[in-house]
Structure formats: C-alpha cells, structure tokens
Design an enzyme around this catalytic site. Structure first.
Site, PDB file in Angstrom:
ATOM      1  N   SER A 146       1.093   6.028   2.752  1.00 25.93           N
ATOM      2  CA  SER A 146      -0.006   5.054   2.869  1.00 25.93           C
ATOM      3  C   SER A 146      -1.037   5.606   3.847  1.00 25.93           C
ATOM      4  O   SER A 146      -0.708   6.433   4.717  1.00 25.93           O
ATOM      5  CB  SER A 146       0.555   3.739   3.414  1.00 25.93           C
ATOM      6  OG  SER A 146      -0.489   2.855   3.774  1.00 25.93           O
ATOM      7  N   TYR A 159       4.783  -1.677  10.275  1.00 27.25           N
ATOM      8  CA  TYR A 159       4.510  -1.137   8.928  1.00 27.25           C
ATOM      9  C   TYR A 159       3.912   0.271   9.045  1.00 27.25           C
ATOM     10  O   TYR A 159       4.364   1.219   8.382  1.00 27.25           O
ATOM     11  CB  TYR A 159       3.574  -2.061   8.142  1.00 27.25           C
ATOM     12  CG  TYR A 159       3.211  -1.483   6.793  1.00 27.25           C
ATOM     13  CD1 TYR A 159       4.191  -1.323   5.812  1.00 27.25           C
ATOM     14  CD2 TYR A 159       1.913  -1.049   6.523  1.00 27.25           C
ATOM     15  CE1 TYR A 159       3.879  -0.744   4.587  1.00 27.25           C
ATOM     16  CE2 TYR A 159       1.591  -0.477   5.302  1.00 27.25           C
ATOM     17  CZ  TYR A 159       2.578  -0.327   4.342  1.00 27.25           C
ATOM     18  OH  TYR A 159       2.271   0.251   3.132  1.00 27.25           O
TER      19      TYR A 159
HETATM   20  C1  8X3 Z   1      -1.205  -0.248   2.277  1.00 26.17           C
HETATM   21  C2  8X3 Z   1      -2.418   0.085   3.070  1.00 26.17           C
HETATM   22  O1  8X3 Z   1      -4.071  -0.778   4.836  1.00 26.17           O
HETATM   23  O2  8X3 Z   1      -2.862  -2.441   3.574  1.00 26.17           O
HETATM   24  O3  8X3 Z   1      -0.194   0.656   2.467  1.00 26.17           O
HETATM   25  O4  8X3 Z   1      -1.736  -1.177   5.260  1.00 26.17           O
HETATM   26  S1  8X3 Z   1      -2.753  -1.139   4.223  1.00 26.17           S
END
Ligand code: 8X3
Length: 262
Positions: A146, A159
C-alpha cells in the site's frame, strides 16, 4: 513481451471480493490456473463462476483464514493435492480497522487483527510455500502492499505499520531468494474503492463513502492490471515494486475532490 500463464498455478488470498477477486479473474484471463481462498468459502462462488466462464476450468476454491495456522496448512495441502504445484503466490488478504490514534482510547483488538492478518498471515502463507515456489522452477511472490507502507498518516499508525512491514518483508525475501527461481514483487496501491473503508469503519457505509467523495479512486481492476503485468513479464524481469495512485491523490493527506485541491 507478455508471457502466458498457461500451465502455471496461482494462489490468491482474500479472493472473495474487491482487489483479490479482480486479481484472480485477471490472472485467469491470461491463462493461469487459480486457487482462491477466503474466510467464507460461500463468498468465493461468484469469483469461481467468473473464472470458469473465462477459462472453462473451475478454480480450486476453499476456506482460508490466514490468521489460523491450521486453516493455512489445510488450504495449501488442498491446492497441492489438486494441482501438484504452485508457481505464483499473491498475498492479498489484508485489512485496515479503524483510524484510532495511538492513545489510551485505541482499540487493541483492531490492532491485533491487522497485525495478525496483514503481517503474520502473509508470513504464514509465504513460509510454507517458498519451498514449492522454488521447486516450480518459475516461482513468484506478489505481495499487495500500500502507499500506507511508504508514508504514515495520523490514525493509520498500526495499519501503516503493517504495510511498512510488508515492504520490509518483501525486500528481505528478494535478498533471501536471490539466485533461486522465485521473483518477488510488491504492488502498492493508494485509495481504491472497494469494501476496504466499509471494513475499516466497521460497516459504517456513510462514513466509508465520504472517503471517496468527489474523487476518482482506483478500481480493484486497476490494481489487478499491475499484478497481471508483473506476473506476465519474461522470467528474467522482476518488477520489484509498483506504486499506483488515483489521479486525484498526491499523497495520503492531499487529494483533489471535484477537481479542487483540498
Ligand atoms: C490503502 C491506502 O491511504 O487508505 O491501503 O491507507 S490508504
């Protein structure tokens, strides 16, 4: 020149919806035989039917919870019984939960679930499949990272931490597998409109919709296109890392809504 997936087996985790589903369908389109896993097997029906329609062959579809070692081992042995080999592992299963700041009010269960799915889940799958990927003579690990693995943002501490970890693990694998017949890639999307934000906000669809309001976010198929591109390069070409973002996203804080920079 693109190389066909004919005769090669690809596993996709988290394949019942969104990016995972699009990747499985995209790989089937270029000839790969698919093994698809997701926590709820019944949710794999649609992707299985679509793959069968495209390729004429039903994929191997089975329940897979990457947070559960028994489930991971059962899934992998089912794939090996069915196909006898694995060439490509797409570690797609992953999630964000909440936007809690790292303070006293944060939900630790959310943190634990993200760490266990995004980091340990990827490791559980990879650890067990590395020997088979080497044995295939033409292996490929494709991790779905990501932009959150490149830049931290407030509320995304854990995350982002998991996606930074995915990036580190991808880099270490690239070193460890050097000289072996296994490519290692990371495909790192920014904002993609899937169930991602609905899951992040524990089912709050209105809050999830606001994330993408006025934007032209990436679609699951845009990410799948990059995975298919990486998987269909000639064997000597390793796509190390691809970062893709919507035209309306400059970084995790700056997005343009309705054409107006915010
Ligand atoms: C998803 C990108 O910016 O929503 O992995 O965390 S974000």
């Amino acid at each position: 020149m693109a190389i066909s997936g004919e005769g090669k087996v690809a596993i996709v985790t988290g394949a019942s919806a969104g990016i995972g589903q699009a990747i499985a369908v995209g790989l089937a389109r270029v000839g790969f035989s698919l093994a698809v896993g997701a926590r709820r097997k019944e949710r794999l029906d649609d992707v299985s039917k679509e793959i069968e329609r495209i390729s004429g062959a039903r994929p191997y579809a089975a329940a897979l919870d990457v947070t559960d070692t028994t489930s991971v081992e059962r899934f992998i042995s089912g794939v090996l019984d069915h196909y006898g080999k694995v060439n490509v592992l797409v570690n797609n299963a992953g999630k964000a939960l909440g936007l809690d700041h790292i303070d006293a009010s944060a939900n630790e269960d959310d943190w634990q679930e993200m760490l266990d799915t995004n980091v340990m889940g990827l490791l559980r799958m990879t650890k067990r499949l590395v020997p088979y990927l080497i044995e295939s003579g033409d292996g490929h690990i494709i991790n779905i990272g990501s932009t959150a693995g490149h830049e931290a943002y407030a509320g995304g501490g854990v995350y982002c931490g998991t996606k930074f970890a995915v990036r580190a693990i991808t880099g270490a694998l690239r070193q460890e597998l050097l000289g072996k017949p296994v490519r290692v890639s990371s495909i790192d999307p920014g904002m993609v409109e899937t169930e991602f934000s609905i899951v992040r906000f524990h089912g709050d669809e209105d809050r999830a919709a606001k994330v993408y309001e006025g934007l032209r976010p990436l679609r699951a198929e845009d990410v799948a296109d990059c995975v298919v591109f990486a998987a269909t390069r000639p064997f000597h070409v390793n796509i190390d890392e691809m970062i893709l973002k919507s035209i309306d996203q400059a970084d995790s804080r700056r997005v343009a809504r309705h054409g107006q920079p915010s």
